[in-house]
Scaffold this motif. Structure first.
Motif, short mmCIF file in Angstrom:
data_model
loop_
_atom_site.label_atom_id
_atom_site.label_comp_id
_atom_site.label_asym_id
_atom_site.label_seq_id
_atom_site.Cartn_x
_atom_site.Cartn_y
_atom_site.Cartn_z
N HIS A 180 0.83 -1.21 0.00
CA HIS A 180 0.00 0.00 0.00
C HIS A 180 0.86 1.25 0.00
O HIS A 180 1.86 1.33 0.71
CB HIS A 180 -0.91 0.04 1.22
N ALA A 181 0.44 2.24 -0.80
CA ALA A 181 1.02 3.57 -0.76
C ALA A 181 0.18 4.43 0.18
O ALA A 181 -1.04 4.45 0.08
CB ALA A 181 1.04 4.18 -2.16
N LEU A 182 0.84 5.10 1.11
CA LEU A 182 0.16 5.93 2.10
C LEU A 182 0.59 7.38 1.94
O LEU A 182 1.75 7.67 1.67
CB LEU A 182 0.51 5.46 3.51
N ARG A 183 -0.37 8.29 2.12
CA ARG A 183 -0.08 9.72 2.11
C ARG A 183 -0.88 10.36 3.24
O ARG A 183 -2.06 10.06 3.42
CB ARG A 183 -0.46 10.36 0.77
N VAL A 184 -0.23 11.23 3.99
CA VAL A 184 -0.84 11.89 5.14
C VAL A 184 -0.66 13.40 4.99
O VAL A 184 0.44 13.86 4.67
CB VAL A 184 -0.17 11.44 6.46
N GLN A 185 -1.73 14.14 5.22
CA GLN A 185 -1.66 15.59 5.37
C GLN A 185 -2.17 15.93 6.76
O GLN A 185 -3.17 15.35 7.22
CB GLN A 185 -2.50 16.31 4.32
N TYR A 186 -1.48 16.86 7.40
CA TYR A 186 -1.84 17.28 8.75
C TYR A 186 -1.55 18.77 8.87
O TYR A 186 -0.59 19.26 8.28
CB TYR A 186 -0.97 16.51 9.76
N TYR A 187 -2.40 19.48 9.60
CA TYR A 187 -2.03 20.86 9.93
C TYR A 187 -2.31 21.16 11.40
O TYR A 187 -3.22 20.61 12.01
CB TYR A 187 -2.68 21.89 9.00
N GLN A 188 -1.48 22.05 11.92
CA GLN A 188 -1.56 22.49 13.30
C GLN A 188 -1.94 23.96 13.29
O GLN A 188 -1.31 24.76 12.59
CB GLN A 188 -0.20 22.29 13.98
#
Length: 189
Positions: free
Chosen positions: A156-164
């Motif tokens: 599996h290819a995983l991509r994460v976006q997060y903001y603080q």
């Protein structure tokens, strides 16, 4: 002894296999038998993590197109990490400000046949894609929340976006066995 207290240590030295997958179960003897166990499962993922600083003009809450353009630009810092696991009131990464920063991370994972969950805990906002499909979308700022998405074994290819935004920072992304449904805390970092 059949009564009283007994103290001992167990040292576990597993062979470092690619899946980093092991467990140990012990059982007390005596009138009342008690089983207890500990397990460790952390499939290897090398996350390429890019950090960005956003402003009013690239605010993910009100300017989503400008924010996405920011993530396509030059990061303030790039790191390769074995885990996405951050928790602080003040940044422990020197290049990051106390507030208004984001990250985008990508990695791949190979899982043995079976059922797993991608589990996240986040404060303020997170999105996770699995094989290009949005699997977790908790993009409105929130206090610490646990989210999860079921995946199967395989590559599996995983991509994460997060903001603080500000205040407490918390981000953890992990793969766990089975179908995760608990919205409670997954335990210590």
């Amino acid at each position: 002894p059949t009564a009283g207290e007994s103290r001992d240590e167990v040292l576990v030295s597993p062979i470092d296999e690619p899946r980093r997958d092991w467990s140990i179960t012990l059982q007390t003897l005596g009138q009342t038998s008690v089983r207890f166990s500990y397990s460790y499962f952390q499939p290897p993922i090398t996350w390429e993590t890019k950090f960005y600083v956003w402003t009013d003009s690239t605010d993910p809450r009100s300017k989503p197109d400008a924010f996405q353009a920011l993530l396509g630009g030059t990061p303030v810092l790039t790191r390769h990490e074995p885990r996405l696991d951050y928790e602080w009131y003040g940044p422990t990464i020197k290049a990051l400000p106390l507030e208004r920063w984001a990250l985008e991370a990508q990695g791949t994972v190979d899982l043995a046949p079976g059922t797993y969950s991608v589990r996240t805990i986040s404060d303020d906002a997170i999105r996770v894609w699995v094989d290009g499909k949005l699997a977790i979308d908790d993009w409105t700022p929130h206090e610490s929340v646990v989210d999860h998405a079921v995946i199967t074994g395989g590559h599996h290819a995983l991509r994460v976006q997060y903001y603080q935004v500000d205040g407490w920072t918390e981000l953890r992304v992990e793969i766990v066995r089975g179908v995760e449904t608990s919205t409670g805390s997954p335990g210590p970092h």
